[in-house]
Every structure is written in structure tokens, then in C-alpha cells.
Design a protein around this motif. Structure first.
Motif, mmCIF file in Angstrom:
data_model
loop_
_atom_site.group_PDB
_atom_site.id
_atom_site.type_symbol
_atom_site.label_atom_id
_atom_site.label_comp_id
_atom_site.label_asym_id
_atom_site.label_seq_id
_atom_site.Cartn_x
_atom_site.Cartn_y
_atom_site.Cartn_z
ATOM 1 N N ASP A 86 13.493 4.890 -17.539
ATOM 2 C CA ASP A 86 14.092 6.054 -17.403
ATOM 3 C C ASP A 86 15.102 6.552 -16.506
ATOM 4 O O ASP A 86 15.629 7.380 -16.321
ATOM 5 C CB ASP A 86 13.072 7.082 -17.876
ATOM 6 C CG ASP A 86 12.245 7.593 -16.811
ATOM 7 O OD1 ASP A 86 12.176 6.959 -15.594
ATOM 8 O OD2 ASP A 86 11.256 8.297 -17.056
ATOM 9 N N GLY A 87 14.977 5.481 -15.396
ATOM 10 C CA GLY A 87 15.984 5.911 -14.338
ATOM 11 C C GLY A 87 15.305 6.299 -13.027
ATOM 12 O O GLY A 87 15.822 6.447 -11.934
ATOM 13 N N ARG A 88 14.112 6.767 -13.149
ATOM 14 C CA ARG A 88 13.349 7.533 -12.071
ATOM 15 C C ARG A 88 12.826 6.280 -11.023
ATOM 16 O O ARG A 88 12.744 5.204 -11.439
ATOM 17 C CB ARG A 88 12.137 8.263 -12.494
ATOM 18 C CG ARG A 88 12.649 9.421 -13.255
ATOM 19 C CD ARG A 88 11.285 10.505 -13.736
ATOM 20 N NE ARG A 88 10.517 9.552 -14.838
ATOM 21 C CZ ARG A 88 9.035 9.242 -14.473
ATOM 22 N NH1 ARG A 88 8.277 9.890 -13.249
ATOM 23 N NH2 ARG A 88 8.285 8.669 -15.267
ATOM 24 N N VAL A 89 12.628 6.837 -9.948
ATOM 25 C CA VAL A 89 12.106 5.862 -8.749
ATOM 26 C C VAL A 89 10.565 5.958 -8.818
ATOM 27 O O VAL A 89 10.143 6.832 -8.896
ATOM 28 C CB VAL A 89 12.914 6.488 -7.252
ATOM 29 C CG1 VAL A 89 12.116 5.810 -6.286
ATOM 30 C CG2 VAL A 89 14.081 6.270 -7.461
ATOM 31 N N ARG A 90 10.045 4.696 -8.404
ATOM 32 C CA ARG A 90 8.729 4.312 -8.326
ATOM 33 C C ARG A 90 8.364 3.872 -6.954
ATOM 34 O O ARG A 90 9.140 2.750 -6.606
ATOM 35 C CB ARG A 90 8.121 3.590 -9.534
ATOM 36 C CG ARG A 90 6.736 3.151 -9.575
ATOM 37 C CD ARG A 90 6.505 2.164 -10.611
ATOM 38 N NE ARG A 90 5.181 1.788 -10.732
ATOM 39 C CZ ARG A 90 4.271 2.115 -11.656
ATOM 40 N NH1 ARG A 90 4.376 3.001 -12.670
ATOM 41 N NH2 ARG A 90 3.095 1.575 -11.483
ATOM 42 N N LEU A 91 7.509 4.109 -6.294
ATOM 43 C CA LEU A 91 7.050 3.625 -4.936
ATOM 44 C C LEU A 91 5.735 2.618 -5.240
ATOM 45 O O LEU A 91 4.590 3.468 -5.541
ATOM 46 C CB LEU A 91 7.069 4.181 -3.843
ATOM 47 C CG LEU A 91 8.259 5.072 -3.333
ATOM 48 C CD1 LEU A 91 8.056 5.897 -2.179
ATOM 49 C CD2 LEU A 91 9.544 4.044 -3.253
ATOM 50 N N GLU A 92 5.575 1.469 -5.075
ATOM 51 C CA GLU A 92 4.276 0.695 -4.986
ATOM 52 C C GLU A 92 3.853 0.562 -3.692
ATOM 53 O O GLU A 92 4.637 -0.172 -2.816
ATOM 54 C CB GLU A 92 4.457 -0.698 -5.792
ATOM 55 C CG GLU A 92 4.889 -0.220 -7.324
ATOM 56 C CD GLU A 92 5.158 -1.484 -8.338
ATOM 57 O OE1 GLU A 92 5.021 -2.650 -7.634
ATOM 58 O OE2 GLU A 92 5.386 -1.249 -9.382
ATOM 59 N N GLU A 93 2.671 1.224 -3.428
ATOM 60 C CA GLU A 93 2.314 1.360 -1.905
ATOM 61 C C GLU A 93 1.193 0.641 -1.580
ATOM 62 O O GLU A 93 0.216 0.489 -2.285
ATOM 63 C CB GLU A 93 2.432 2.671 -1.529
ATOM 64 C CG GLU A 93 3.418 3.470 -1.871
ATOM 65 C CD GLU A 93 3.191 5.023 -1.451
ATOM 66 O OE1 GLU A 93 4.334 5.481 -1.010
ATOM 67 O OE2 GLU A 93 2.192 5.725 -1.642
ATOM 68 N N THR A 94 1.228 -0.027 -0.492
ATOM 69 C CA THR A 94 -0.118 -0.484 0.180
ATOM 70 C C THR A 94 -0.050 -0.212 1.763
ATOM 71 O O THR A 94 0.562 -0.200 2.487
ATOM 72 C CB THR A 94 -0.034 -2.198 0.297
ATOM 73 O OG1 THR A 94 0.400 -2.902 -0.774
ATOM 74 C CG2 THR A 94 -1.241 -2.807 1.083
ATOM 75 N N TRP A 95 -1.507 0.657 1.918
ATOM 76 C CA TRP A 95 -1.600 1.651 2.877
ATOM 77 C C TRP A 95 -2.547 1.291 3.676
ATOM 78 O O TRP A 95 -4.006 0.635 3.145
ATOM 79 C CB TRP A 95 -1.418 2.902 2.678
ATOM 80 C CG TRP A 95 -2.385 3.424 1.792
ATOM 81 C CD1 TRP A 95 -1.943 3.423 0.356
ATOM 82 C CD2 TRP A 95 -3.572 3.929 1.801
ATOM 83 N NE1 TRP A 95 -3.044 3.681 -0.528
ATOM 84 C CE2 TRP A 95 -3.976 4.027 0.403
ATOM 85 C CE3 TRP A 95 -4.462 4.238 2.689
ATOM 86 C CZ2 TRP A 95 -5.238 4.605 0.224
ATOM 87 C CZ3 TRP A 95 -5.726 4.584 2.310
ATOM 88 C CH2 TRP A 95 -6.301 4.672 1.026
ATOM 89 N N GLU A 96 -2.795 1.559 4.990
ATOM 90 C CA GLU A 96 -4.133 1.436 5.722
ATOM 91 C C GLU A 96 -4.188 2.508 6.718
ATOM 92 O O GLU A 96 -3.174 2.939 7.108
ATOM 93 C CB GLU A 96 -4.227 0.140 6.339
ATOM 94 C CG GLU A 96 -3.121 -0.314 7.453
ATOM 95 C CD GLU A 96 -3.128 -1.427 7.929
ATOM 96 O OE1 GLU A 96 -4.127 -2.192 8.148
ATOM 97 O OE2 GLU A 96 -2.101 -2.114 8.583
ATOM 98 N N TRP A 97 -5.155 3.213 6.990
ATOM 99 C CA TRP A 97 -5.427 4.170 7.885
ATOM 100 C C TRP A 97 -5.501 3.473 9.278
ATOM 101 O O TRP A 97 -5.996 2.398 9.487
ATOM 102 C CB TRP A 97 -6.935 4.745 7.766
ATOM 103 C CG TRP A 97 -7.082 5.771 6.628
ATOM 104 C CD1 TRP A 97 -7.617 5.353 5.450
ATOM 105 C CD2 TRP A 97 -6.251 6.904 6.201
ATOM 106 N NE1 TRP A 97 -7.578 6.278 4.555
ATOM 107 C CE2 TRP A 97 -6.704 7.389 5.080
ATOM 108 C CE3 TRP A 97 -5.461 7.741 6.820
ATOM 109 C CZ2 TRP A 97 -6.246 8.533 4.588
ATOM 110 C CZ3 TRP A 97 -4.839 8.824 6.427
ATOM 111 C CH2 TRP A 97 -5.216 9.216 5.086
#
Length: 113
Positions: A86-97
Motif C-alpha cells: 500500500d506504499g507505507r514504509v516498513r522497518l525490519e529490525e535486529t537490535w541488541e541492548w
């Protein structure tokens, strides 16, 4: 490359562990010349900030946040920017404290207009 994040508001699609970012958290993104930053708040997070860089569809940033219980925490995240049908942005994240043990993955998406 996906479009600019500047001026977009994104939110997680699922809750993380208690006391962390969740579906009630809102991220207000800014972008300029390969630099990104955002302010965020909501749910268990009173105030958070992230700052980093963008290279193509890859974001690399550090974050720091103040939680409702008065504690602070910080970490590192690498995200991939994609565009939804639908044109919206998506962020697929890998994180660490970095201030405590733990890490994981999450997904945030631009809120519908």
C-alpha cells in the motif's frame, strides 16, 4: 531505495517484552543526507531518541530511552527499509541492548494516513 523517512511516524506491529517498546510507542523519524534520527514515546517508554545513518535501504543506529519506572537503557539496531504493497514504509529490525543483556528482532510500520 525506498523513499525518505523524513516526517514519517512509525509504530511497532507487536509488543516486545514488558517495560520496552510496544504497539503504543510512536517513532517520529527525520532524515537528511544519509543521517537519520527519531524521537519516540508511548507505552512503557517516557522518552527515547535514536540517531544513526542510512546507506541505501540499511539503517544503522544507536538508541537510548527513559522508561516509566525511571530506568534508562541503550542499544544498537540495524534495520532494513522496505515498502509495503500500500506504499507505507516498513522497518525490519535486529537490535541488541548495550546497557543490559538481550536482543531480538522487531518490525515497525508507517501509520496509515
Amino acid at each position: 531505495m525506498a523513499r525518505s523517512l523524513d516526517g514519517l511516524v512509525l509504530a511497532p506491529v507487536a509488543d516486545q517484552a514488558p517495560g520496552q517498546v510496544g504497539t503504543r510507542t510512536r517513532f517520529a523519524y527525520h532524515e537528511e543526507d544519509g543521517r537519520i534520527w527519531a524521537d519516540y514515546a508511548g507505552g512503557d517508554v517516557v522518552r527515547g531518541h535514536l540517531v544513526g545513518t542510512r546507506d541505501g535501504d540499511r539503517l544503522d543506529f544507536r538508541y537510548v530511552q527513559l522508561k516509566q519506572d525511571g530506568t534508562t537503557s541503550s542499544g544498537h539496531c540495524v534495520s532494513t527499509v522496505t515498502e509495503l504493497p500500500d506504499g507505507r514504509v516498513r522497518l525490519e529490525e535486529t537490535w541488541e541492548w548495550e546497557s543490559q543483556a538481550g536482543g531480538g528482532t522487531s518490525v515497525v510500520e508507517q501509520l496509515p494516513s
